[in-house]
Design a protein around this motif. Sequence first.
Motif, PDB file in Angstrom:
ATOM      1  N   HIS C 503      35.836  51.011  46.044  1.00  0.00           N
ATOM      2  CA  HIS C 503      37.206  50.490  46.032  1.00  0.00           C
ATOM      3  C   HIS C 503      37.692  50.482  44.605  1.00  0.00           C
ATOM      4  CE1 HIS C 503      36.411  49.361  50.139  1.00  0.00           C
ATOM      5  NE2 HIS C 503      35.312  48.734  49.715  1.00  0.00           N
ATOM      6  N   LEU C 504      38.158  51.605  44.193  1.00  0.00           N
ATOM      7  CA  LEU C 504      38.701  51.632  42.847  1.00  0.00           C
ATOM      8  C   LEU C 504      40.172  51.283  42.918  1.00  0.00           C
ATOM      9  CD1 LEU C 504      37.230  54.914  41.326  1.00  0.00           C
ATOM     10  CD2 LEU C 504      36.360  52.600  41.137  1.00  0.00           C
ATOM     11  N   THR C 505      40.552  50.270  42.151  1.00  0.00           N
ATOM     12  CA  THR C 505      41.982  49.964  42.085  1.00  0.00           C
ATOM     13  C   THR C 505      42.359  49.732  40.640  1.00  0.00           C
ATOM     14  OG1 THR C 505      41.370  47.684  42.538  1.00  0.00           O
ATOM     15  CG2 THR C 505      42.319  48.948  44.374  1.00  0.00           C
ATOM     16  N   LEU C 506      43.621  50.024  40.403  1.00  0.00           N
ATOM     17  CA  LEU C 506      44.084  49.860  39.032  1.00  0.00           C
ATOM     18  C   LEU C 506      44.246  48.367  38.715  1.00  0.00           C
ATOM     19  CD1 LEU C 506      45.018  51.459  36.579  1.00  0.00           C
ATOM     20  CD2 LEU C 506      47.327  51.400  37.489  1.00  0.00           C
ATOM     21  N   TRP C 507      44.673  47.670  39.690  1.00  0.00           N
ATOM     22  CA  TRP C 507      45.037  46.272  39.441  1.00  0.00           C
ATOM     23  C   TRP C 507      44.208  45.346  40.288  1.00  0.00           C
ATOM     24  CZ3 TRP C 507      47.069  43.691  35.806  1.00  0.00           C
ATOM     25  CH2 TRP C 507      47.525  42.382  36.002  1.00  0.00           C
ATOM     26  N   HIS C 508      43.387  44.556  39.626  1.00  0.00           N
ATOM     27  CA  HIS C 508      42.550  43.608  40.332  1.00  0.00           C
ATOM     28  C   HIS C 508      43.137  42.219  40.343  1.00  0.00           C
ATOM     29  CE1 HIS C 508      38.965  46.160  40.715  1.00  0.00           C
ATOM     30  NE2 HIS C 508      39.438  46.712  39.610  1.00  0.00           N
ATOM     31  N   GLY C 509      44.213  42.075  39.643  1.00  0.00           N
ATOM     32  CA  GLY C 509      44.747  40.734  39.477  1.00  0.00           C
ATOM     33  C   GLY C 509      44.273  40.167  38.147  1.00  0.00           C
ATOM     34  N   PHE C 510      44.655  38.901  37.889  1.00  0.00           N
ATOM     35  CA  PHE C 510      44.270  38.316  36.604  1.00  0.00           C
ATOM     36  C   PHE C 510      42.849  37.819  36.669  1.00  0.00           C
ATOM     37  CE2 PHE C 510      48.881  38.172  36.488  1.00  0.00           C
ATOM     38  CZ  PHE C 510      49.097  38.762  35.254  1.00  0.00           C
ATOM     39  N   THR C 511      41.950  38.664  36.375  1.00  0.00           N
ATOM     40  CA  THR C 511      40.537  38.312  36.451  1.00  0.00           C
ATOM     41  C   THR C 511      39.995  38.090  35.047  1.00  0.00           C
ATOM     42  OG1 THR C 511      40.023  40.616  36.343  1.00  0.00           O
ATOM     43  CG2 THR C 511      40.103  39.656  38.543  1.00  0.00           C
ATOM     44  N   THR C 512      38.781  37.649  34.972  1.00  0.00           N
ATOM     45  CA  THR C 512      38.119  37.495  33.671  1.00  0.00           C
ATOM     46  C   THR C 512      38.052  38.838  32.962  1.00  0.00           C
ATOM     47  OG1 THR C 512      36.644  36.126  34.979  1.00  0.00           O
ATOM     48  CG2 THR C 512      36.195  36.281  32.622  1.00  0.00           C
ATOM     49  N   ALA C 513      37.805  39.861  33.772  1.00  0.00           N
ATOM     50  CA  ALA C 513      37.690  41.185  33.176  1.00  0.00           C
ATOM     51  C   ALA C 513      38.974  41.576  32.470  1.00  0.00           C
ATOM     52  CB  ALA C 513      37.352  42.210  34.265  1.00  0.00           C
ATOM     53  N   LEU C 514      40.101  41.235  33.082  1.00  0.00           N
ATOM     54  CA  LEU C 514      41.367  41.574  32.451  1.00  0.00           C
ATOM     55  C   LEU C 514      41.505  40.842  31.128  1.00  0.00           C
ATOM     56  CD1 LEU C 514      43.999  43.143  32.810  1.00  0.00           C
ATOM     57  CD2 LEU C 514      45.007  41.074  33.787  1.00  0.00           C
ATOM     58  N   GLY C 515      41.059  39.592  31.164  1.00  0.00           N
ATOM     59  CA  GLY C 515      41.074  38.841  29.922  1.00  0.00           C
ATOM     60  C   GLY C 515      40.226  39.519  28.859  1.00  0.00           C
TER      61      GLY C 515
END
Lengths: 115, 511, 945, 96, 127, 198
Positions: C503-515
């Motif tokens: 499940h590759l997606t561009l947007w995972h939401g505001f996750t720790t990873a995004l931080g």
Amino acid sequence: MLTLLAIVTGCLYAAGTYMMLRRSLFKLILGLVLLSHGANLLIFTVGGLTRGHAPVIDAGEDVPTSPWADPVPQALILTAIVIGFAVLAFTLTLFHRAYQTLGSDDPDDLKLSDQ
Amino acid sequence: MNDVVLVLPLLIPLLTVALSLLAWRWIAFQRAVALIGAIALLGASVLLFQRVYSVGTIVTQAGAWQAPYGITLVADLFSAIMVVLAGIAGLMVVVFSLASVDKGREAFGYYPLVNALLLGVCGAFLTGDIFNLYVWFEVMLMSSFVLLALGGERPQLQGSIKYVTLNLVSSAIFLAAVGILYGLTGTLNMADLAIRLGESDRPVLVTAVGMLFLVAFGIKAAVFPLFFWLPASYHTPPGPVSALFAGLLTKVGVYALIRMFTLVFVQDNAYTHTLILALSGLTMLTGVLGAVAQQEFRRVLSFHIISQIGYMTMGLGLAGLVESTELATFALAGSIFYIIHHIIVKTNLFLVSTVAGKLCGMVELKRQGGLYLSQPLLAFLFLVPAMSLAGMPPLSGFFAKLSLIKAGLLAEQYLLVATALFVGLLTLFSMTKIWSEAFWKPLPEESPASRNPPNLSSKQMRILLFPIGMMALLTITIGFCAEPVFSVAMRAAEELLQRDGYIRAVMGEAQ
Amino acid sequence: MERFFELDGAQVLGPSLPLAIASIFVLAIAAPWVNRFAGRSAGWLLAILPFCLTAYFASFTGAVASGETFQSELIWVPTLGVNLSCSLDGLSLLFALLINGVGGLVLIYAGGYLEGHPLLGRFYSFLLMFMASMLGLVLSANLLGLFVFWELTSLSSYLLIGFDQSRPQARASALQALLVTGGGGLALMAGLLLLGSAGGSFEIALLQSQAEHLRSHALYVPAVLLILAGAFTKSAQFPFHFWLPAAMEAPTPVSAYLHSATMVKAGIYLIARLSPALGGTDLWIGTVSTVGVCTMLLGAWLALLQTDLKRLLAYSTISSLGTLTFLLGLGGELATQAAIAFLLGHALYKGALFLVAGSIDHSTGTRDVRVLTGLGKVMPITAIAAGLASLSMAGLPPLFGFIAKELSYEVTLHSSAVLITTAAAVTANAFLVAVAIVVGLRPFWGSRNPDLQEAHEVTTPLWLGPVILASLGLVFGVFPQFIADPLVGAASAAVLGRDLSSHLTLWHGFTTALGLSLITLSAGIASFAIRGWLVKAAARWGGIFQWGPTRWYDWALTALNAVALGMTRVLQSGYLRHYLMITLGTMFALASYSLLRHGALTITFDWSDIRFYEAGLAALILFAVFAVIMVKSRLSAIMALGVVGYGVALVFIMYGAPDLAMTQFLVETLTVILFVLVFFHLPESTIVSGSVSRVRDMIISVGVGGVMTFFVLLSTPDSQKALSDYFVTNSKSGGHGQNIVNVILVDFRGLDTMGEITVLTIAAVGVYALLKLRRRSELVETGSTGETIGLVTSAQLAIKEEPTAESQMSSMILCTATRFLLPLLLLFSFFLLMRGHNEPGGGFTGGLVAAAAFVLYRFAFGVAEVNRVLPFDPRVLMGAGLLVALCSGVLALFAGQPLMTGLWNELHIPGVGEVPLGTPLIFDVGVYMAVMGVTLSIILPLAEE
Amino acid sequence: MIQETTSITEIAIGAGLAMIGLALFLTFIRLMIGPTLPDRVVALDLMGVLAVGGIAAYSALVNEPVLMDSGTVLALVGFLGTIGFARYLERRGHNE
Amino acid sequence: MSEQISAGLLLLGSAFMLLAGIGVLRLPDLFMRLQAGTKASTLGIACILLGAAVHFQDIAVTVRAVLVIGFFCMTAPVGAHMIARAAYAAGVPLWEGSITDELAEYRKTSKQTEQDAPMVESESEKS
Amino acid sequence: MTMFLWNILLAIVWGMASGVFTVPNLIFGFLLGYFILRYSQLFLGPSTYFLKVRQVVLFVARYIWELFLANFRVAYDVLIPGAVPKQRLVKRGGPLPPSPLRRNGNLSPYSGDVRAPLAESDYICPGVVAVPLDAKTDIEITLLACLITLTPGSVSLDLSEDRKTLFVHAMYIDNQDVEAYRRSIKEGLERRVLELLR
Ligand code: NA
Ligand code: NA
């Protein structure tokens, strides 16, 4: 007699070895000759010794008079002697040429081809 | 049984020698005879191989005297393989010589000497008699002495003296050992010896005599620490002579070692073959280190011969030590495959080195160069055997090395395997050194070739490149056809290890 | 040994996969010709095949994604376990697509980049060879098959790195790369072999199926370590990473293709490929991930410090490879997917960036990032591609790099050592952001550097590749679902050995990873800003890096050379005496140890049965031997040697060997004559060795002699004399001769004699050639002709002989006596020949006596006269002798008998009766002729000297 | 065939062999001490002749006439050797 | 009878051989040693060979013995002559007790006459 | 010569006739044949063969006798202690003492003269003597030289270039009389050789 010839053989080998380790091509060849005498005598001795009687069949008979000397070592040594002569003739000439060309009889002066 | 095909590899070179001597002053005739003879020899050897491959070991009792009384000529698969290799190397070298050997040497017996060398080599491979082996060794040695010294240039003479002396020591030891064996057993036939030594009540003495043979053949095979004559001399004679020596001579020693230590001296394998194994490792290592230290094309190659002899004897050592027959066969087959590979590759590399030397006018790698640009075909033809030697797949050397290393691992000789692998890396290192210096690097200003370029006619060049190309092709072919070649090696190894077949073939109903 | 293993449920494809590989090899061979005939469009033409293959492989995506595996069976060397069988699963497919797709673009690029280069054809060739090898590597279903291609990639890499062979640096780098990867390759080979012996097969699928067994096998640890060593060297993992920056000597297309997109990933591929079989253990996870982390950090840090575009990219590649290794080492679904995604993303952006770097270099002539600014206006297309690629590298959405990075952060956040791994990943990625700015953005920003006047937009081939690769990064980033299942999922499934959906997606939401991504980005920009300071600081601490692995490599090479040189100097010293000493010492040591290793031997010395004359003779021989050693004068030594020889001959006589004695007498005398002839010129040697070496030599000599004595005493024959009994009883009936020794020589063991006369003949040729074939410079003493390597025969130069002195010196008495003796001796030689079969004598002795007669004649009358008298050239006589001997042996073949069989006929001579006549007698005549020819050939030229 | 009983011939030959052996040793001493090269040549030549005599006596002792033939050959080549040395001497001089 | 003859001949021959050996060792100069070595040994070998021939009582052996004796009688003096000639030419000194050296005188004069006049004048012609 | 062949033929015929090919029998046959042939001179005509045979037999017999005598003379000298000057024996292997007769240099004041012997020995009195030759052909000279050499006490050293003088090294120049020695060879051996050959 075996003991005596064994010692003579050993001495020929020892002397041949010793001569080959000298710093002279001439002695080196002498050593080679001694070594080949040693080898010949060794074959002769270990092949078994029979005094006096050649492996030759007398006329009119089918086998030689017993006890006959073992002809096999004799044939082997004969071949070895002749080969040894050929080798020696070549080696002598080679050393002769080497002396003429390189101007030295000292094997220690022959290091060029290794370095 | 009377197989003419078995004696042809002896008769053909002998006939060419005799005819060439008869026409001592007619050099064109000698050249023609040599070429025809070499082609015929190769043809005969292939016939022999075919015959042995299809009907098994063939035997002829010279003079119709039943073994063990007369001299038995015998070709099992191993012998037949070796004879074919001799035929190949011989033909290639003769062709190469036609365009590269100078007039002086040709006028003084070059071609009959080459043929005599082939005679000795084939004789050594085909005889089943220990003293006859001595005689063929001498034929081979004597021809090599003369070929080495022919021309009498300074380094040649220096190298010859060492070569001759050490090989004569080997002959003296060999001869003594044969005599002692005769004293012990009263026979000279190798198959008969195998039977009688098995029954000998003096096993210690038998092993000690085996050591004499090990040393005698070890010298001829250039095993550590008996190899000194080789690097001292192999780079001195004309290229094709070096090539022939490099390809065949030491391998005759290896052949004899394998023959003696699979057929005759198998009573005390734990001792003898461990020794062989240890010597193998040391041989590989000292040889390759020697090569690393060299700065001259042919000297590098010379030391590599030693290093690779270590691989060949490694298989023999393993075969004597392992319990499983299957593994022993595999290890010995590795050795045989290695020999096949090595003869072709090494001969070829020396031929390439000769052409490189001619083109650059110098032998030192430092003063060579530019061949990558000027001689792309030669560069490619160097790369094939060089990479094969280094064990690069899919060339022949890869499978050779692979099989031995696999056998070593299966036999749990890890130290030896590590050595073999390390040596493989260093082999690659020195092959690339040659490549980098002689081929990639631009021709140095001070090189004589940059002042007056070599004048090799295109016809000459074609003759020179023909054998090189053929052998490169063969190297590639062996790589691609490794399976059939290896399975032949397996069969040969199997025959060697199951001595009964050989003994029965030789002794016939007399046994 | 092993049979090809067929995976259950695999689709058998026939030979199409190997054919795909082979087709590229064929194209590689054809490439130079294509280049010659197609000229500028060659790159395009050559790219057709890779693109077709890309399409071909792409056609499998659906099936592969649904979990199918395709196999092609091609048995190669089953005995050794080497097969070319191929299998195509997700992992292979991903790589195959990359190899062919990127490969095609690089070929086109190379056509532009190296336009007009004289060796472009070879370049194509090597590149295609690499492409084929790499494809083979990833398609192989057999470990050893894989290894074959593995090595080929190393070789092609070597040839490509050294493509600009005139530069020493290029050659050195090529060697370095080859040695490191080649060394690793050998370790890999050992590892694979161990693995194969542990698993009983080299088929990967079969090994995977017995993972449990393998992991508990005794050979597991060494196998894994060796295999990983191979993988790490190939994929430039610490501490083997150093070869990769050096490999930047290669033309840029090579760097883009081999050293970032494909070859360096071979190690990664191998780790991935084997992790189902070998992975999951502590050893595996620990080693792989630790090495990965180290490499990741080190590469990123070092990348930041570089000023050369390509080196920047090279170190960043090392870092990325570290990341991949790290991820694969951790294992598990997420990490594997992250690794595959990262691998794909990296191949796209790094390939593009390398190509851009090449374009910049091509356009401006420099790669120094300090001077490269403001190129955006003149190179707009390149700038766009560079921008996209570097943003992907920096991990900015919506590019594919972002997705990959997010995934990897997810992995670190879920790993057991969260803190360390995450911190390491962030640090490394931050540095890589800075690097991305330096390589992809900085050169195109701002005002143009006045030094870069010549800068211009590059031609189509040069921008096409970067643009496509960079755009793919964008496309995959925006539409990750295109590749999620078919590529990343399938590949991960292959690595994991089980099905999974991705499940590759561009947007995972505001996750720790995004931080973490935001932190990374800002830290990256910050480090770009303080890069100058960083470089300076690093320069201060730079000393550390002097002790890095590059140094180790240099040291290793130096040490290797030193050891090699030292050892060779010691062993191959050039001193013949040392060689002899070692050789004979070895013989002594081996023989004596073998004799004595089972305890003492009982040797009986029997002095009882010695006659006085035997003792006397032995004493004489020993005296003579002693004299040979001791005497100073050469001539005395020669004579003493002659006495030894005569003494040995007398021993032969005493024990019934007249033939032997005869031959020995003849040979010994000729030997002495030879010695005298040869040492005619030589001065005395004056060198006396020191007493230490003399004692040492004596010890060796006594050892050798003693061993031989023991051998003789120990090997006294039992009464088993089968051979001689047979000869004795058959000599007359079968061999028609009464002298058994001679019958042995010419019949029973005639083949020996055949060989022996050949030896003689060769020796004679040798002596003759040594004496007569001289270097031109040797003959022209003045040396006025300068350096000539050519050889001339003395006949050509016609040395003047001086017959005057010779004939004057000759004694009339000798001459007269010789006139009588010559015919007498010749007669005697015939006599010896004729009766040899029945009584002592024979071809040898006869031939030697005949030769002796001519030698005597030569002593009396000189060389010229003997040449006049001799009716034949000695060389021709030898040849004739050989021929006669040979023919006598061959005759039997025509009679259907084995070689050298004696054919006998009773000849009726009136008055005498029946005389047996046979081929062995003819053989003996041949021997006679050959021996005579040989002896004359040897002695006459020597006497001329 | 060596007879068991000692005949007069055997005694004579035994004594003869002893004398010849002694002569060989004396000659060998001369061979070694020289002092000039021709002295050595003379000694070597004589040793050859002595050996021929010894061979003849020995072949009578063991009753094996074929052994005598090797003596014949020795006689022949011994002469050749002597002539060779003489030629060498003429060219080289006695100083060795 | 023949046994006694052969024994006697063999003994006599051996004695001559021994004589040769002693002579070669004891005599003061080369030329005298040469004499002892050549002649005594030739006589000795002849006796021994005849003794052997008598012993074997075989035609072939006898013929060969006689031939070898003949051969020795032919070669021994030639050999001795050659050594003596070479030794003299090489300058081997005579014993200091020698009373005359007419060859030296001849050589000297012939060397002079070679330079002065073609006439050869030898010692013997003067006397 | 023909007669000689006849004689041999007769000996062989005798051997065949008697069937015994032993040496004594053949010698007996030869002698028998000799006397038959000698008798048959009466009807075959005279031949020089018989003269020659007598000469050869006498020559050989005398020669062998002289050989023995001379050998015994040498034997005496060699065997009797003191016969050989001692001071020479001491100097084995060492350098030779200076000798007035050494030929190198100009140290030949005595040549052609007779000088007093140095030795205590009465027997050994050596020297090199020139013998003028009547012998002309190669064979004559060679045979003479060989016979001289074969006689103990003398060795043919060299032949002058004009082949008219033979130089002989003599061990026993009795009473130091060189001329007598020269004469003894010329009138002894040379004469007999020439008689035999001419
Ligand atoms: Na030998
Ligand atoms: Na033989």
